[in-house]
Design a protein around this motif. Sequence first.
Motif, PDB file in Angstrom:
ATOM      1  N   ARG A 200      43.595 -39.910  72.974  1.00  0.00           N
ATOM      2  CA  ARG A 200      43.151 -40.766  74.085  1.00  0.00           C
ATOM      3  C   ARG A 200      41.628 -40.804  74.146  1.00  0.00           C
ATOM      4  O   ARG A 200      41.039 -41.853  74.388  1.00  0.00           O
ATOM      5  CB  ARG A 200      43.744 -40.269  75.393  1.00  0.00           C
ATOM      6  CG  ARG A 200      45.209 -40.652  75.530  1.00  0.00           C
ATOM      7  CD  ARG A 200      45.838 -39.983  76.720  1.00  0.00           C
ATOM      8  NE  ARG A 200      45.205 -40.366  77.976  1.00  0.00           N
ATOM      9  CZ  ARG A 200      45.338 -39.662  79.103  1.00  0.00           C
ATOM     10  NH1 ARG A 200      46.058 -38.570  79.110  1.00  0.00           N
ATOM     11  NH2 ARG A 200      44.745 -40.062  80.189  1.00  0.00           N
ATOM     12  N   ASP A 202      39.799 -40.463  71.614  1.00  0.00           N
ATOM     13  CA  ASP A 202      39.428 -41.282  70.454  1.00  0.00           C
ATOM     14  C   ASP A 202      39.653 -42.765  70.717  1.00  0.00           C
ATOM     15  O   ASP A 202      39.354 -43.601  69.868  1.00  0.00           O
ATOM     16  CB  ASP A 202      40.250 -40.859  69.223  1.00  0.00           C
ATOM     17  CG  ASP A 202      39.508 -39.845  68.368  1.00  0.00           C
ATOM     18  OD1 ASP A 202      38.309 -39.630  68.623  1.00  0.00           O
ATOM     19  OD2 ASP A 202      40.115 -39.271  67.449  1.00  0.00           O
ATOM     20  N   GLY A 203      40.228 -43.089  71.857  1.00  0.00           N
ATOM     21  CA  GLY A 203      40.356 -44.493  72.226  1.00  0.00           C
ATOM     22  C   GLY A 203      41.739 -45.089  72.063  1.00  0.00           C
ATOM     23  O   GLY A 203      41.898 -46.296  72.152  1.00  0.00           O
TER      24      GLY A 203
ATOM     25  N   PRO B  73      39.868 -42.533  79.009  1.00  0.00           N
ATOM     26  CA  PRO B  73      38.942 -41.690  78.253  1.00  0.00           C
ATOM     27  C   PRO B  73      38.245 -42.429  77.116  1.00  0.00           C
ATOM     28  O   PRO B  73      37.057 -42.229  76.884  1.00  0.00           O
ATOM     29  CB  PRO B  73      39.839 -40.592  77.687  1.00  0.00           C
ATOM     30  CG  PRO B  73      41.036 -40.570  78.553  1.00  0.00           C
ATOM     31  CD  PRO B  73      41.208 -41.953  79.090  1.00  0.00           C
ATOM     32  N   GLY B  74      38.984 -43.294  76.432  1.00  0.00           N
ATOM     33  CA  GLY B  74      38.439 -43.969  75.268  1.00  0.00           C
ATOM     34  C   GLY B  74      37.325 -44.946  75.611  1.00  0.00           C
ATOM     35  O   GLY B  74      36.576 -45.369  74.737  1.00  0.00           O
ATOM     36  N   ILE B  78      32.566 -41.126  75.597  1.00  0.00           N
ATOM     37  CA  ILE B  78      32.501 -39.673  75.432  1.00  0.00           C
ATOM     38  C   ILE B  78      33.244 -39.256  74.164  1.00  0.00           C
ATOM     39  O   ILE B  78      34.042 -40.011  73.617  1.00  0.00           O
ATOM     40  CB  ILE B  78      33.174 -38.946  76.611  1.00  0.00           C
ATOM     41  CG1 ILE B  78      34.570 -39.514  76.844  1.00  0.00           C
ATOM     42  CG2 ILE B  78      32.338 -39.072  77.865  1.00  0.00           C
ATOM     43  CD1 ILE B  78      35.599 -38.508  77.130  1.00  0.00           C
ATOM     44  N   TYR B  88      44.893 -33.665  64.379  1.00  0.00           N
ATOM     45  CA  TYR B  88      46.198 -34.294  64.189  1.00  0.00           C
ATOM     46  C   TYR B  88      46.854 -33.659  62.968  1.00  0.00           C
ATOM     47  O   TYR B  88      46.355 -33.797  61.850  1.00  0.00           O
ATOM     48  CB  TYR B  88      46.037 -35.799  64.015  1.00  0.00           C
ATOM     49  CG  TYR B  88      45.128 -36.422  65.055  1.00  0.00           C
ATOM     50  CD1 TYR B  88      45.362 -36.205  66.409  1.00  0.00           C
ATOM     51  CD2 TYR B  88      44.027 -37.174  64.697  1.00  0.00           C
ATOM     52  CE1 TYR B  88      44.530 -36.756  67.371  1.00  0.00           C
ATOM     53  CE2 TYR B  88      43.197 -37.731  65.654  1.00  0.00           C
ATOM     54  CZ  TYR B  88      43.452 -37.512  66.986  1.00  0.00           C
ATOM     55  OH  TYR B  88      42.636 -38.042  67.932  1.00  0.00           O
ATOM     56  N   MET B  91      47.616 -35.593  59.590  1.00  0.00           N
ATOM     57  CA  MET B  91      46.598 -36.399  58.926  1.00  0.00           C
ATOM     58  C   MET B  91      45.654 -35.508  58.136  1.00  0.00           C
ATOM     59  O   MET B  91      45.312 -34.422  58.585  1.00  0.00           O
ATOM     60  CB  MET B  91      45.763 -37.160  59.963  1.00  0.00           C
ATOM     61  CG  MET B  91      46.498 -38.210  60.725  1.00  0.00           C
ATOM     62  SD  MET B  91      45.306 -39.077  61.769  1.00  0.00           S
ATOM     63  CE  MET B  91      46.405 -39.874  62.928  1.00  0.00           C
ATOM     64  N   ASN B  96      41.576 -37.557  60.139  1.00  0.00           N
ATOM     65  CA  ASN B  96      41.281 -36.954  61.424  1.00  0.00           C
ATOM     66  C   ASN B  96      39.907 -37.390  61.914  1.00  0.00           C
ATOM     67  O   ASN B  96      39.736 -37.740  63.077  1.00  0.00           O
ATOM     68  CB  ASN B  96      41.312 -35.433  61.300  1.00  0.00           C
ATOM     69  CG  ASN B  96      42.598 -34.839  61.818  1.00  0.00           C
ATOM     70  OD1 ASN B  96      42.828 -34.823  63.024  1.00  0.00           O
ATOM     71  ND2 ASN B  96      43.445 -34.366  60.920  1.00  0.00           N
ATOM     72  N   PHE B  99      39.803 -41.398  62.746  1.00  0.00           N
ATOM     73  CA  PHE B  99      40.894 -42.001  63.522  1.00  0.00           C
ATOM     74  C   PHE B  99      40.340 -42.932  64.616  1.00  0.00           C
ATOM     75  O   PHE B  99      40.793 -44.052  64.796  1.00  0.00           O
ATOM     76  CB  PHE B  99      41.750 -40.900  64.150  1.00  0.00           C
ATOM     77  CG  PHE B  99      42.911 -41.401  64.955  1.00  0.00           C
ATOM     78  CD1 PHE B  99      43.964 -42.055  64.337  1.00  0.00           C
ATOM     79  CD2 PHE B  99      42.952 -41.225  66.332  1.00  0.00           C
ATOM     80  CE1 PHE B  99      45.039 -42.519  65.078  1.00  0.00           C
ATOM     81  CE2 PHE B  99      44.028 -41.691  67.078  1.00  0.00           C
ATOM     82  CZ  PHE B  99      45.067 -42.335  66.448  1.00  0.00           C
ATOM     83  N   GLY B 100      39.325 -42.433  65.319  1.00  0.00           N
ATOM     84  CA  GLY B 100      38.728 -43.217  66.410  1.00  0.00           C
ATOM     85  C   GLY B 100      38.130 -44.522  65.905  1.00  0.00           C
ATOM     86  O   GLY B 100      38.323 -45.578  66.506  1.00  0.00           O
ATOM     87  N   LEU B 103      40.795 -47.004  65.024  1.00  0.00           N
ATOM     88  CA  LEU B 103      41.350 -47.664  66.214  1.00  0.00           C
ATOM     89  C   LEU B 103      40.444 -48.795  66.682  1.00  0.00           C
ATOM     90  O   LEU B 103      40.906 -49.797  67.212  1.00  0.00           O
ATOM     91  CB  LEU B 103      41.522 -46.658  67.349  1.00  0.00           C
ATOM     92  CG  LEU B 103      42.692 -45.694  67.243  1.00  0.00           C
ATOM     93  CD1 LEU B 103      42.686 -44.740  68.424  1.00  0.00           C
ATOM     94  CD2 LEU B 103      44.016 -46.444  67.204  1.00  0.00           C
ATOM     95  N   ARG B 147      34.808 -34.932  64.283  1.00  0.00           N
ATOM     96  CA  ARG B 147      35.552 -36.010  64.918  1.00  0.00           C
ATOM     97  C   ARG B 147      34.812 -36.524  66.150  1.00  0.00           C
ATOM     98  O   ARG B 147      34.902 -37.693  66.510  1.00  0.00           O
ATOM     99  CB  ARG B 147      36.946 -35.500  65.295  1.00  0.00           C
ATOM    100  CG  ARG B 147      37.888 -36.588  65.685  1.00  0.00           C
ATOM    101  CD  ARG B 147      39.289 -36.085  65.788  1.00  0.00           C
ATOM    102  NE  ARG B 147      39.410 -35.001  66.769  1.00  0.00           N
ATOM    103  CZ  ARG B 147      40.546 -34.380  67.019  1.00  0.00           C
ATOM    104  NH1 ARG B 147      41.627 -34.687  66.348  1.00  0.00           N
ATOM    105  NH2 ARG B 147      40.603 -33.413  67.908  1.00  0.00           N
ATOM    106  N   LYS B 151      31.757 -40.601  66.267  1.00  0.00           N
ATOM    107  CA  LYS B 151      31.854 -41.711  67.213  1.00  0.00           C
ATOM    108  C   LYS B 151      30.509 -42.070  67.825  1.00  0.00           C
ATOM    109  O   LYS B 151      30.418 -43.043  68.558  1.00  0.00           O
ATOM    110  CB  LYS B 151      32.841 -41.359  68.326  1.00  0.00           C
ATOM    111  CG  LYS B 151      34.274 -41.313  67.827  1.00  0.00           C
ATOM    112  CD  LYS B 151      35.180 -40.657  68.819  1.00  0.00           C
ATOM    113  CE  LYS B 151      35.251 -41.408  70.129  1.00  0.00           C
ATOM    114  NZ  LYS B 151      35.999 -40.631  71.130  1.00  0.00           N
TER     115      LYS B 151
END
Lengths: 304, 374
Positions: A200, A202-203, B73-74, B78, B88, B91, B96, B99-100, B103, B147, B151
């Motif tokens: 979550r 991570d989006g 949260p996404g 943050i 994960y 993965m 890992n 992943f963000g 998405l 990870r 971002k």
Amino acid sequence: MSAMPSAPPVLDDDDADMRAYVASEKRRERLSAMLRYTALFAVGLIMLYPLIWLVGASFKTNSEIFTSPGFLPAEPTLDGYVKGWQTSTPYNFGRFFWNTFLIVAPKVIGTVISCTLVAYGFARFDFPGKKLLFSLLIGTLLLPNVVTRIPQYILFRDFGWLDTYLPLWVPSAFAGDAFFVFMVVQFLRALPRDMEEAARVDGANSFQTLIFIVVPMLVPALISVALFQFMWTMNDFLGPLIYISSVEKFPVSLALKLSIDTTEAFEWNRILAMSVATLTPALVVFFLAQKYFIEGISVGGVKG
Amino acid sequence: MARVEIKNLEKVYGNSFKAVHGISLDVDDGEFMVLVGPSGCAKSTTLRMIAGLEAISSGEIRIGDRVVNRLPPGKRGIAMVFQNYALYPHMKVRSNLNFGLRLQRRSKAEIEAATNEVARILEIEPLLDRLPKELSGGQAQRVALGRALIKKPDVFLFDEPLSNLDAKLRASMRVRITDLHKRLKAEGNSSTVVYVTHDQVEAMTMGDRICVMKEGRIMQVADPKTLYERPANLFVAGFIGMPEMNFLEGELIAGPSPKFMVGDQCVELGEAVGARLRPDAPAAATLGVRPQHVRPDTVAPNGFDGVLSTVEFLGHEVVLHVDVGPTRLVSVLPSADYDRLDRGSGRLRLVPDLDALHIFNRETGENVSLPDRH
């Protein structure tokens, strides 16, 4: 006992005593292991014997089945398989296997998908009436199957679903099997939520979290669900008996009964041969899935 | 660039248990803020509310110029590092990490470049094709860090990231994270950090500022030096510092040159203490002085007399445990000084450093001896 520390070198007598003691311990252990394995083997054999006899008898001639008590056929023959496969109907057993597949495949897939969705909802979200709904779900677990048979039959008759496979798999595709939902919910409750929270952050939205994170971790549970549903559906006799009336749509469970009904002098070797054939897919699937069944649970992403 | 502003934040659980009691806290852009406190002080809950993993009962959280109370949260800008890594499990490390980004449907080349860069910074390039279960604790924590890093978030949130590592690895990861923070800041990236820990060493060594919490309330927010030298209350004084600060309950006799009575012993606090003592300092008081600021002596006129009970030898220094009446005082002194000490009688006089001692209101716990200079 090999790690037994040897006595101090000064005491020679003690040393010899110790060695004798270790040897006798070893002997005793070997004896007890032998006894244990013999007992286990004997009990195992008793439990497996009917199955072994079934396989053996399926290769016998019809007359030999009742004349010799052993399970090894005197003159092995494939006669039972060949003739059994043809059946006394215009269709051969392949047709019935295909029919079974037409029921099993949508039912298993539908069950896995619907149970995952429903269990995810119950295990991970708070919504009004959640407790009541979950109690109702568990309540249906305790309900004997037979009490819903007649209302269900009338319902499906009004839908015009009689003599189709729909009544056999559609309820399961809407998470109608409370047991499986319960099983997946329990499994989910034991899974740490950290990975989902990480996703979550991570989006990922709820659905992406389910597909990319939860489902892969659920695989062992989902394999169990699929396996049980597969075997129970293969073995289901009452459901097809109630809803399927034309022979061309019979699944194997009904087809087996068919061969007992129609011939006066039962061709037992054919029935047994087809029973073995019917058992085979379930056994093969079980042994293929067993590996995942056992190893899957130890997938670790959180440090333990 | 992002500040984190928390206003009157409250958390009340369904069973009406109040975990967080209206706290307010500002974290400056680029600041390394540490939330520290004993277990159950709601520091993690506070962090999870900033992250959006825990619902806010009342109050407001701003990240940058947005109120994020209702954002998922996404969407808060943050990234978070969890205590047990939360990689994960199915993965590979590579997946890992990105992943963000996947998405967010970034381009393949961009994802690839970002992954490789983060792997290079954290020295996890050889691990990219492994599964999390094939990593050691330190490696897994570096992947978890990666990870977050990949971002390029506005704010980094750390939830006790080092507490699953052994002492040695913890020390090296501590430095690594501090270095990383400095580097991000130097490169002009946003690098605001909120870091939760129960380890005061982590707090003291890593934090630009430290927020000490207890039972859902903030006890003091200050830089490490201020926290150590000018604790606002008994709790902070006792929580920060190793070994723990000595506390003596007694009676404060106010005046231009105040005195402190413990049992039948009386210590002159001197005019310097008198000058910084608040006028409302009560008689029922607690004297606090750190073990490093208590010097054992046999002849000095002004100190607490006691019986030497235990000596702990640590190599470069020695820890003395001295019973003064019913209270045990601890003194830390260099080994050389200990060798010179005349301890034949077993009786010692402990002389507090008057400049470094504190007087607390015994009832409220407040420090009433803080000079006003700031």
